[in-house]
Scaffold this active site. Sequence first.
Site, mmCIF file in Angstrom:
data_model
loop_
_atom_site.group_PDB
_atom_site.id
_atom_site.type_symbol
_atom_site.label_atom_id
_atom_site.label_comp_id
_atom_site.label_asym_id
_atom_site.label_seq_id
_atom_site.Cartn_x
_atom_site.Cartn_y
_atom_site.Cartn_z
ATOM 1 N N GLY A 180 8.705 -63.985 27.257
ATOM 2 C CA GLY A 180 7.254 -63.920 27.231
ATOM 3 C C GLY A 180 6.740 -63.321 28.524
ATOM 4 N N THR A 181 5.457 -63.539 28.802
ATOM 5 C CA THR A 181 4.844 -62.954 29.989
ATOM 6 C C THR A 181 5.483 -63.472 31.268
ATOM 7 O OG1 THR A 181 2.760 -62.850 28.776
ATOM 8 C CG2 THR A 181 2.648 -62.551 31.160
ATOM 9 N N TYR A 182 5.774 -64.767 31.293
ATOM 10 C CA TYR A 182 6.239 -65.386 32.528
ATOM 11 C C TYR A 182 7.696 -65.837 32.484
ATOM 12 C CZ TYR A 182 1.217 -65.660 33.331
ATOM 13 O OH TYR A 182 -0.105 -65.337 33.487
ATOM 14 N N ALA A 183 8.300 -65.914 31.320
ATOM 15 C CA ALA A 183 9.621 -66.538 31.239
ATOM 16 C C ALA A 183 10.537 -65.830 30.250
ATOM 17 C CB ALA A 183 9.476 -68.007 30.846
ATOM 18 N N ASP B 89 -0.858 -75.798 22.467
ATOM 19 C CA ASP B 89 -0.292 -74.523 22.017
ATOM 20 C C ASP B 89 0.684 -74.770 20.865
ATOM 21 O OD1 ASP B 89 0.060 -71.789 21.915
ATOM 22 O OD2 ASP B 89 1.577 -71.735 23.504
ATOM 23 N N VAL C 59 14.128 -66.919 28.002
ATOM 24 C CA VAL C 59 14.957 -68.066 27.623
ATOM 25 C C VAL C 59 16.343 -67.579 27.224
ATOM 26 C CG1 VAL C 59 15.190 -70.057 26.099
ATOM 27 C CG2 VAL C 59 12.918 -69.337 26.859
ATOM 28 N N LEU D 69 17.476 -65.471 24.216
ATOM 29 C CA LEU D 69 16.881 -65.998 22.984
ATOM 30 C C LEU D 69 15.462 -65.498 22.766
ATOM 31 C CD1 LEU D 69 18.102 -69.699 23.317
ATOM 32 C CD2 LEU D 69 19.153 -67.855 21.991
#
Length: 417
Positions: free
Chosen positions: A24-27, A138, A29, A21
């Site tokens: 990002g930088t760390y994850a 955020d 989905v 889906l």
Amino acid sequence: MAATSSFAPPKLADFILTEKLGSGTYATVYKAYSKGDSREAVAVKVVGKKTLNKASMENLLTEIEILKTVRHPHIVQLKDFQWDSENIYLILEWCSGGDLSRFIRSRRLLPESVARRFLQQIAIALQYLHERNISHLDLKPQNILLSGSVLKLADFGFAQYMSPWDEQCVLRGSPLYMAPEMVCRRQYDSRADLWSVGVILYEALFGRAPFASRSYTELEEKIRSDKPIEKELVVQAIQKDQEGERAAALSLYCSSLEHFVPAIHYETDRLRKETLRQKVSQYVSRAEELKALVASDNRQIFEEAKTTRDILREMSADHPRLRVALQLASTAIAKEQSGLDENDALDLYQQCLGELLLALAAEPQGRRRELLHGEIKSLMTRAEYLKDQIKMQETQKDVSLAREPLSESVRSSCCLQ
């Protein structure tokens, strides 16, 4: 098995991970389904352990802690979390409607009634969090998900426990939605979320964030400036007009009218209302002139491209996929010229451009590559032109809601047909 380095999604004992889906930088989905009889749909946030530094690990643990304790109809629910040697997995409630950013883009802007309802839902969720001394930090349309007509706050990766009197100076969140004290690197408190809500509301009503910028410095300057946003758009329009960029100038003039026309409708002071009327009359007059010039410029460009397209089609007898893409382009042009379904025509342009760009990447140097490159540029111009037409027609509908004497004049200036 790490989510950030493998094309295949990682494996979980109780879930089947399917489409990605977002990332990002760390994850990353994924959409997933329970292996049980219920086949329940969920979203799985996969965080690679190797990507985490000390600060991001602390943020992740705080996110899990917060989501485990909150239960609210307008906050995405954390159903479970798991881990293995490579990843940490957050199993989250599935929201089928995507995020608010995509929802706004698909409609360009939202009616006031819809924006009001969405704002109420965000406010209820935020009140619930602040009563528990939790600040999201955020908030942005990308972090607000839709489940039917219900909004749900998501992505608590920067969230913190903050009492109303607590202050921080750590930079968190996304620049376009940050409160001024955060952008200017000053101390801030839980009220920073309220600024983000205001920016989200503005974007919902006008289709764009109010302080779009290329750098922190530019963003800070725009926030500090007391110059009205609509005036800034007009300044940009005049500049593009003077530089001979007619299409860009016309688009900016009509964007500024999106701000001015509602202002006329809601202004109660007669003198200020008349001043706004005069401004709108001036911008409408120039927009009408630019409309004719842009249409003339494009007719010449499109006519020249037709000959090139015919030659390219003849040279593509040995390339069936390219011929199909060119036929798709012809269908898009015919649909655009019919004026019956411009959104459908725009979709066709996007499809054929995708195919043609793939063909260009595989095409060796030579005459056909040169023609193909020119065809792509021409079709991109048509697609952008059509996109502007659609935008202007949507502006026309918005303008008509103001129900002012100038509506008919504005409507004609904001339509390229």
